[in-house]
Scaffold this motif. Structure first.
Motif, short mmCIF file in Angstrom:
data_model
loop_
_atom_site.label_atom_id
_atom_site.label_comp_id
_atom_site.label_asym_id
_atom_site.label_seq_id
_atom_site.Cartn_x
_atom_site.Cartn_y
_atom_site.Cartn_z
N LEU A 149 43.74 52.13 39.16
CA LEU A 149 42.95 52.93 38.20
C LEU A 149 41.59 53.26 38.79
N ALA A 150 40.98 52.28 39.42
CA ALA A 150 39.67 52.51 40.05
C ALA A 150 39.81 53.47 41.23
N ASP A 151 40.87 53.30 42.01
CA ASP A 151 41.10 54.19 43.15
C ASP A 151 41.27 55.64 42.71
N ARG A 152 41.81 55.84 41.52
CA ARG A 152 42.07 57.19 41.01
C ARG A 152 40.97 57.69 40.06
N ASN A 153 39.87 56.93 40.00
CA ASN A 153 38.69 57.29 39.19
C ASN A 153 38.92 57.25 37.68
N PHE A 154 39.91 56.47 37.24
CA PHE A 154 40.09 56.24 35.80
C PHE A 154 39.28 55.05 35.33
N LEU A 155 38.79 54.26 36.26
CA LEU A 155 37.98 53.09 35.97
C LEU A 155 36.90 53.00 37.03
N LYS A 156 35.66 52.96 36.59
CA LYS A 156 34.56 52.86 37.54
C LYS A 156 34.58 51.49 38.21
N PRO A 157 34.31 51.45 39.51
CA PRO A 157 34.26 50.16 40.20
C PRO A 157 33.31 49.18 39.52
N ALA A 158 32.21 49.68 38.97
CA ALA A 158 31.28 48.79 38.26
C ALA A 158 31.94 48.16 37.05
N GLY A 159 32.80 48.89 36.38
CA GLY A 159 33.53 48.35 35.25
C GLY A 159 34.53 47.30 35.68
N LEU A 160 35.20 47.56 36.79
CA LEU A 160 36.16 46.61 37.33
C LEU A 160 35.47 45.31 37.72
N SER A 161 34.26 45.42 38.24
CA SER A 161 33.55 44.23 38.72
C SER A 161 32.97 43.37 37.59
N LEU A 162 33.02 43.85 36.36
CA LEU A 162 32.52 43.05 35.24
C LEU A 162 33.40 41.84 34.95
N LEU A 163 34.66 41.91 35.36
CA LEU A 163 35.60 40.80 35.14
C LEU A 163 35.74 40.02 36.44
N THR A 164 35.44 38.73 36.38
CA THR A 164 35.60 37.85 37.53
C THR A 164 36.96 37.19 37.46
N VAL A 165 37.69 37.20 38.56
CA VAL A 165 39.02 36.60 38.62
C VAL A 165 38.95 35.35 39.48
N VAL A 166 39.46 34.24 38.93
CA VAL A 166 39.51 32.96 39.64
C VAL A 166 40.92 32.38 39.46
N ASP A 167 41.19 31.28 40.16
CA ASP A 167 42.54 30.71 40.07
C ASP A 167 42.58 29.31 39.47
N SER A 168 41.44 28.82 38.98
CA SER A 168 41.44 27.46 38.41
C SER A 168 40.45 27.36 37.25
N ILE A 169 40.66 26.36 36.44
CA ILE A 169 39.76 26.12 35.30
C ILE A 169 38.37 25.71 35.76
N PRO A 170 38.22 24.77 36.71
CA PRO A 170 36.86 24.44 37.15
C PRO A 170 36.10 25.66 37.69
N ALA A 171 36.78 26.50 38.48
CA ALA A 171 36.13 27.70 39.01
C ALA A 171 35.74 28.65 37.88
N ALA A 172 36.56 28.73 36.85
CA ALA A 172 36.24 29.60 35.71
C ALA A 172 34.98 29.13 35.00
N LEU A 173 34.89 27.82 34.74
CA LEU A 173 33.70 27.30 34.05
C LEU A 173 32.46 27.38 34.94
N ASP A 174 32.62 27.12 36.24
CA ASP A 174 31.48 27.26 37.15
C ASP A 174 30.95 28.68 37.11
N THR A 175 31.86 29.66 37.14
CA THR A 175 31.47 31.07 37.13
C THR A 175 30.77 31.43 35.83
N LEU A 176 31.37 31.04 34.71
CA LEU A 176 30.74 31.36 33.41
C LEU A 176 29.36 30.73 33.32
N GLU A 177 29.25 29.48 33.70
CA GLU A 177 27.96 28.79 33.61
C GLU A 177 26.92 29.43 34.51
#
Length: 181
Positions: A149-177
């Motif tokens: 979607l971002a590659d096709r300009n349906f979603l701005k890269p800045a919008g895509l970057s608002l969501l952080t993707v992690v693979d574990s619960i500790p990493a998720a809480l560290d990121t939020l904090e």
């Protein structure tokens, strides 16, 4: 501390590993001194995340529509249970009551909640941090599609970057904090 909203599945037919992941998320939120905000259900991952938070001594706030209370799936053990008229009111109240958002694996309802909070962030209606836990590559196909979607300009890269993707619960809480301080 912060009120952290968790979006996740409420299905009663999930593998135990998903319930364990949700319980881990709730416990980690509580151990770090935060309040859990959930969809107010007592089944599936939603029930497990609330039980995990309470077992670790943390406060819980559930937000649930009356129709689900009528189906007897409300988390009556919640420290505070707010009942809304419908699903749209539920999402609005969950967003208002939360300082940050953590999305675990889930289905249509979870995606609806994630996209609601993400869309409102892209419209600068809030600046609350959002983290998606991509455990075992659960969300990889969706994330790949969103990149197109971002590659096709349906979603701005800045919008895509608002969501952080992690693979574990500790990493998720560290990121939020890190975004809450």
């Amino acid at each position: 501390m912060a009120a952290i909203c968790v979006f996740c599945a409420s299905s009663r037919t999930l593998d135990q590993r998903w319930l364990d992941l949700a319980a881990e998320a709730g416990a980690e939120i509580a151990r770090r001194g935060h309040t859990l905000v959930s969809g107010g259900g007592c089944v599936g991952m939603m029930g497990a995340v609330a039980d995990g938070a309470r077992t670790a001594g943390g406060p819980t706030l559930g937000v649930i529509p009356q129709a689900l209370v009528d189906l007897e799936v409300a988390d009556l053990a919640s420290d505070d249970l707010l009942v809304t008229a419908g699903m749209a009111d539920r999402k609005t109240l969950m967003i208002d009551k939360s300082d940050a958002f953590l999305t675990l694996p889930g289905g249509l309802g979870t995606l609806d909640e994630l996209f609601e909070v993400w869309t409102t962030a892209t419209l600068t209606m809030h600046a609350k941090p959002m983290v998606l836990v991509d455990a075992d590559g659960f969300y990889r196909p969706l994330l790949d599609w969103l990149a197109t979607l971002a590659d096709r300009n349906f979603l701005k890269p800045a919008g895509l970057s608002l969501l952080t993707v992690v693979d574990s619960i500790p990493a998720a809480l560290d990121t939020l904090e890190s975004h809450l301080t």
